[in-house]
Every structure is written in C-alpha cells, then in structure tokens.
Design a protein around this motif. Structure first.
Motif, short mmCIF file in Angstrom:
data_model
loop_
_atom_site.label_atom_id
_atom_site.label_comp_id
_atom_site.label_asym_id
_atom_site.label_seq_id
_atom_site.Cartn_x
_atom_site.Cartn_y
_atom_site.Cartn_z
N GLU A 259 29.50 56.73 41.07
CA GLU A 259 29.73 56.44 39.66
C GLU A 259 29.74 57.70 38.81
N ASP B 189 36.27 58.20 35.35
CA ASP B 189 37.53 57.50 35.52
C ASP B 189 38.67 58.36 35.00
N ASP B 190 39.79 58.30 35.70
CA ASP B 190 40.99 59.00 35.24
C ASP B 190 41.64 58.17 34.14
N PRO B 191 41.78 58.71 32.96
CA PRO B 191 42.32 57.91 31.85
C PRO B 191 43.74 57.41 32.10
N GLU B 192 44.55 58.19 32.81
CA GLU B 192 45.93 57.78 33.08
C GLU B 192 45.95 56.59 34.04
N ILE B 193 45.10 56.65 35.05
CA ILE B 193 45.01 55.53 36.00
C ILE B 193 44.46 54.29 35.28
N GLN B 194 43.48 54.49 34.41
CA GLN B 194 42.90 53.37 33.68
C GLN B 194 43.94 52.66 32.81
N LYS B 195 44.87 53.44 32.26
CA LYS B 195 45.94 52.83 31.47
C LYS B 195 46.78 51.88 32.31
N ILE C 110 45.65 50.40 35.18
CA ILE C 110 44.82 49.33 35.73
C ILE C 110 44.42 48.29 34.69
N ALA C 111 44.08 48.74 33.49
CA ALA C 111 43.45 47.86 32.50
C ALA C 111 44.20 46.56 32.25
N ALA D 241 43.97 44.43 35.43
CA ALA D 241 42.60 44.02 35.72
C ALA D 241 42.22 42.80 34.91
#
Length: 265
Positions: A34, A38-44, A46-47, A50
């Motif tokens: 943990e 988190d990679d912000p680009e990947i989170q964009k 995934i979000a 998800a």
C-alpha cells in the motif's frame, strides 16, 4: 455479446500506455504494498469501470431458495450437474443438432450458490475463469471412456446426459454408463459433446477429450452462459433449483479408494 465490465477493465489496462522509464543497468525487486502510490493516469482509466463493476456485481439475478452446492464427503455435485446441464442447453442451438453429453470439471467451480437472492457477483465467484464452451464429436465408446477417466480422477466429474453406476468392491468393480433415460450407449455412434476449451486442451487429466473431432468454439464463456441462464429464470419469475441427484451411484468404499489412489477400473 457485450463484454462484462470486468473484461472491459482488463482490456483497457492492457491497452493503457506505459510511462517512459529511464534505462536501468540493474534489475530491482520492489514489493507491491500500500506504500506504493496509485498512478493517477491509471486511476483515471479504472475509476469509471470500477464503479460500474461494483454496481453490476450487486445486480440481482434469480432466487435460489435451496441453494446449489458442490457436495462433499461423497455427496453428489449438484452444482456441477446444473452447470453441465446449462452447457448442453446452451450448446444445442449453436450447433443446430442434439448435444447428447456435457462434462465440466469440479475443480473449476470455485464457490457454492448459497440459498437466497443470487447476484452477478455470486456467479463471478463460482466461475472466475474465462473458460469457453466448446462442442466436439466423440463416439459412444469415447464418451464412456471420458466418464471413466473423470471417475478415476476425482470420483466422477460433473456430467449431463448420462447415468453412471459402479458396483462391486475396490478390488473387483464394474462400471455401467447409460444415457440419462437408461438406454444403452452405442459404442460406434458419433454424438455431439459440450465441454470447455480447458478440458479439450488437456486440462484435468481427461485425455480422451483431446480426441474430439470437428471442434466448434462457441465464443461464449461458461460464466456468461450461467449469467444468461440465471437472468432468464429471474425474468420468467422462476427459481433456480438444484437438479435431481442420481447421476452417479458409487459405493463409499470405492470413493475412498479413488481418493487414496488405490482404485483401478
């Protein structure tokens, strides 16, 4: 067939561009914890999916008042019977001719269906793999051999379309396999068989399935097939009930000998 949100997420992650990394002269092992941000680009990416996945997993499908269970300690695998029944039912319209036999592997069924309201997430827990439905041709003799191999492997893999009876003792046993209505299986007759690409490819030590001829890959995953069946039952106002037992009749001493790897047939 529309892909599931989970499948779409995997596809997007694979397609996402990787950030450029400086050359490294030495490999470094970095534990995934943990503490890694988190990679912000990947989170964009995934979000949105998800959120859709969380919503879709909670979607109600059908009532299962009794639940459907894999069985234990010699009990029959009624959950496996249901899955193999749905395989036959789904395969038949795709090939346009009767499908006499279906077989899946008990090891691929990863959860019981508990009594109550079934949701999409329950089917994902039951079938987390991307195994596809495939239809092949086998002779009656090969169908009997497939049943025998599944019996020796795990005390009988879940089947649809046949009845299996073992009599005698672990030292001297006889195997009788008939069609589900009790009629004899013609060893020379060629029949359609529904299975999975995993078993057809040699998984779980049922080698006779690899002899299957004219393989037809349906492009339908077992998970989607089960989701569709549950949704259809729910829409029709019907409950999901376990199939009747009685497809396998195997004495307990022989089941114990199979588990101990001391049984031969």
């Amino acid at each position: 067939m529309k892909p599931s949100p989970a499948s779409a997420l995997v596809a997007l992650l694979l397609a996402a561009p990787l950030a450029a990394q400086p050359p490294s002269a030495k490999a470094e092992v970095i534990p995934v914890t943990e503490a890694i941000p988190d990679d912000p680009e990947i989170q964009k990416v995934i979000a949105p999916l998800a959120e859709e996945i969380r919503a879709s997993f909670g979607q109600p499908l059908v009532q299962a008042p009794q639940g459907v269970f894999r069985g234990r300690r010699g009990e029959e695998n009624l959950l496996g019977y249901w899955v193999s029944d749905v395989m036959r039912q789904a395969a038949q319209p795709l090939v346009g001719t009767p499908v006499r036999f279906a077989i899946t592997n008990a090891g691929g069924l990863r959860a019981n269906l508990r009594p109550g309201q079934l949701k999409v997430g329950d089917i994902f827990e039951l079938m987390p793999f991307e195994n596809e439905l495939i239809v092949i041709e086998l002779t009656g003799a090969e169908v009997i051999q497939v049943v025998k191999e599944g019996l020796l492997r795990r005390g009988g893999e879940p089947c649809s379309g046949v009845k299996v009876k073992v009599e005698g003792t672990p030292q001297q046993a006889t195997l009788v396999v008939t069609w589900e209505d009790g009629s004899p299986i013609d060893p020379a007759a060629v029949v359609k068989v529904a299975t999975t690409d995993y078993l057809y490819g040699g998984g779980d030590s049922i080698p006779t399935l690899k002899k299957g001829r004219k393989p037809f890959t349906t492009g339908v995953t077992l998970r989607q097939m089960l989701l569709d069946q549950c949704a259809a039952l729910g829409k029709a106002g019907k409950d999901l009930l376990p199939p009747a037992p009685g497809r396998y009749t195997v004495p307990v001493p022989i089941l114990e000998a199979i588990r101990d790897k001391t049984f031969k047939l």
